[in-house]
Design a protein around this motif. Structure first.
Motif, PDB file in Angstrom:
ATOM      1  N   MET A  65       0.836  -1.209   0.000  1.00  0.00           N
ATOM      2  CA  MET A  65       0.000   0.000   0.000  1.00  0.00           C
ATOM      3  C   MET A  65       0.866   1.253   0.000  1.00  0.00           C
ATOM      4  N   LEU A  66       0.348   2.281  -0.632  1.00  0.00           N
ATOM      5  CA  LEU A  66       1.043   3.573  -0.626  1.00  0.00           C
ATOM      6  C   LEU A  66       0.011   4.698  -0.503  1.00  0.00           C
ATOM      7  N   GLY A  67       0.070   5.448   0.602  1.00  0.00           N
ATOM      8  CA  GLY A  67      -0.827   6.596   0.805  1.00  0.00           C
ATOM      9  C   GLY A  67      -0.205   7.833   0.167  1.00  0.00           C
ATOM     10  N   ILE A  68      -0.971   8.523  -0.660  1.00  0.00           N
ATOM     11  CA  ILE A  68      -0.435   9.650  -1.442  1.00  0.00           C
ATOM     12  C   ILE A  68      -1.014  10.976  -0.938  1.00  0.00           C
ATOM     13  N   HIS A  69      -0.173  12.014  -0.973  1.00  0.00           N
ATOM     14  CA  HIS A  69      -0.631  13.367  -0.637  1.00  0.00           C
ATOM     15  C   HIS A  69      -1.411  13.909  -1.852  1.00  0.00           C
ATOM     16  N   HIS A  70      -2.636  14.343  -1.593  1.00  0.00           N
ATOM     17  CA  HIS A  70      -3.520  14.810  -2.667  1.00  0.00           C
ATOM     18  C   HIS A  70      -2.859  15.895  -3.536  1.00  0.00           C
ATOM     19  N   LEU A  71      -2.158  16.828  -2.897  1.00  0.00           N
ATOM     20  CA  LEU A  71      -1.568  17.939  -3.660  1.00  0.00           C
ATOM     21  C   LEU A  71      -0.368  17.489  -4.482  1.00  0.00           C
ATOM     22  N   GLU A  72       0.337  16.473  -4.012  1.00  0.00           N
ATOM     23  CA  GLU A  72       1.437  15.927  -4.821  1.00  0.00           C
ATOM     24  C   GLU A  72       0.842  15.299  -6.093  1.00  0.00           C
ATOM     25  N   GLY A  73      -0.312  14.647  -5.921  1.00  0.00           N
ATOM     26  CA  GLY A  73      -1.015  14.099  -7.092  1.00  0.00           C
ATOM     27  C   GLY A  73      -1.328  15.214  -8.090  1.00  0.00           C
ATOM     28  N   HIS A  74      -1.903  16.321  -7.586  1.00  0.00           N
ATOM     29  CA  HIS A  74      -2.241  17.435  -8.486  1.00  0.00           C
ATOM     30  C   HIS A  74      -1.003  17.970  -9.194  1.00  0.00           C
ATOM     31  N   LEU A  75       0.074  18.218  -8.443  1.00  0.00           N
ATOM     32  CA  LEU A  75       1.191  18.929  -9.089  1.00  0.00           C
ATOM     33  C   LEU A  75       2.000  18.059 -10.040  1.00  0.00           C
ATOM     34  N   LEU A  76       1.809  16.753  -9.976  1.00  0.00           N
ATOM     35  CA  LEU A  76       2.473  15.883 -10.962  1.00  0.00           C
ATOM     36  C   LEU A  76       1.549  15.570 -12.148  1.00  0.00           C
ATOM     37  N   SER A  77       0.254  15.932 -12.004  1.00  0.00           N
ATOM     38  CA  SER A  77      -0.741  15.520 -13.004  1.00  0.00           C
ATOM     39  C   SER A  77      -0.474  16.015 -14.437  1.00  0.00           C
ATOM     40  N   PRO A  78       0.212  17.157 -14.659  1.00  0.00           N
ATOM     41  CA  PRO A  78       0.467  17.534 -16.062  1.00  0.00           C
ATOM     42  C   PRO A  78       1.333  16.513 -16.800  1.00  0.00           C
TER      43      PRO A  78
END
Ligand code: KG4
Ligand code: ZN
Length: 348
Positions: free
Chosen positions: A115-128
């Motif tokens: 399992m890996l819990g992700i920080h929501h904002l890290e998800g956003h800033l890598l999304s491009p």
């Protein structure tokens, strides 16, 4: 300078997002890219209340998540093909986060996957970079959503420094509140932006809060009050053109502040790459202005695909893939989850 999109290990990651009012499930394959991305938006549930109702958000996540998982696995990928399972650990609404985390850990336990819990904002800033593989560090990120307005110095995967943030309302919140004042419904960001494109320039001018504050912070609550005052000052009932003129003045003010502060952050860090992410990064007027300035000053600006600006599972699975590539042991065979409704990106 590091190009991180060269995967050593071929893996398929399941990503689950449930931090607010969108339930998202996705599969990211490190060779084939995004292979599934399904979403249930709760906009219609919360619309009548003019904002997200946390208890209803949790219930909707519970109601739809199994159906979304079934849709995700209706192709060739089976549970045992997964390399790891990722989910949004925070920040977000506690009850909503618990739904995603508990389902993710139940799947992990039953399939014996890490399992890996992700920080929501890290998800956003890598999304491009889900589709555009030109990710390079360092970059400056302008994170603009319904809950956050931040400028971040991204050094590498997992290492971020906060440069500035809003001292009151988030920019998406300002869009939503001003849209409500103009009778545009919730959430109003996209609606106010469309209306603004019919406005006449220069009819109204709204303040540019904290433009010259000599730091990289923002403030947007006064702007909403300025919109309210402008509406109250009108001596007649607002027609569609009046509303469009006000919407234009509002969007102009927001765009000028966001662009100015982003340029200040790029100058301060001496970085030439800007990533714009979060729901408000879909804004047309902002993209036009930023692209114009970037071209003049030789900056590169990256945005997510329009469909990936708002919350989704793809960005969670993708962030997990990048983290696992950097630290293969970061996923754990631990199923007692611990969500973080308040979680600073600099603390991950
Ligand atoms: O990132 P997101 O889906 O959720 C949060 O994490 O908050 O962002 C939602 C926000 C809402 O405030 C919505 O009004 C705004 O993004 N938004 C926009 C546009 N599309 C969505 N704001 C301005 N222009 C748009 N085109
Ligand atoms: Zn978000």
């Amino acid at each position: 300078m590091l190009n991180v999109i060269i995967y050593v290990v071929i893996m398929i990651i399941l990503g689950i997002e449930s931090s607010c009012d969108e339930t998202g499930v996705a599969l990211y394959h490190t060779r084939d890219g995004l292979i599934k991305n399904v979403l249930n938006s709760q906009i219609f549930t919360h619309k009548k209340y003019g904002g997200v109702v946390p208890e209803l958000a949790s219930r909707e996540h519970i109601k739809y998540i199994i159906c979304l998982l079934n849709k995700t696995f209706d192709g060739n990928v089976k549970g045992h093909d997964l390399y790891a399972i990722s989910y949004t650990r925070g920040p977000g609404l506690a009850g909503a986060l618990l739904v995603g985390a508990s389902i993710a850990c139940a799947i992990g336990l039953s399939l014996n996957k890490p399992m890996l819990g992700i920080h929501h904002l890290e998800g956003h800033l890598l999304s491009p970079f889900i589709y555009d593989h030109s990710l390079r560090f360092p970059f400056v990120a302008l994170l603009i959503s319904g809950g956050h307005t931040q400028l971040i110095h991204a050094h590498e995967i997992g290492k971020y420094t906060l440069l500035g943030e809003t001292v009151d309302d988030a920019v998406g919140e300002a869009f939503d509140k001003s849209a409500k004042l103009l009778g545009l419904g919730y959430p109003g960001g996209a609606a106010i932006s469309s209306l603004a494109s019919f406005g006449y320039p220069g009819i109204y001018r709204l303040p540019r809060p904290m433009l010259y504050s000599k730091n990289l912070n923002f403030s947007f609550s006064g702007l909403k009050t300025a919109v309210q005052l402008l509406i109250m000052q009108q001596k007649h009932k607002l027609c569609k053109q009046d509303k469009a003129n006000i919407a234009m003045a509002f969007v102009d003010a927001i765009v000028e502040v966001l662009v100015f502060k982003s340029i200040c952050a790029l100058k301060y860090t001496k970085i030439k790459r800007l990533v714009v992410a979060g729901g408000v990064s879909a804004n047309r007027q902002l993209r036009i202005k930023l692209n114009e300035i970037a071209q003049q000053r030789s900056y590169q600006v990256y945005y997510p695909e329009l469909s990936l600006c708002t919350d989704n599972g793809a960005m969670i699975a993708f962030a997990a893939a990048l983290k696992l590539q950097k630290e293969p042991n970061s996923a754990k065979y631990e199923y007692s989850f611990d969500i973080k409704p308040r979680w600073l990106l600099s603390e991950i």
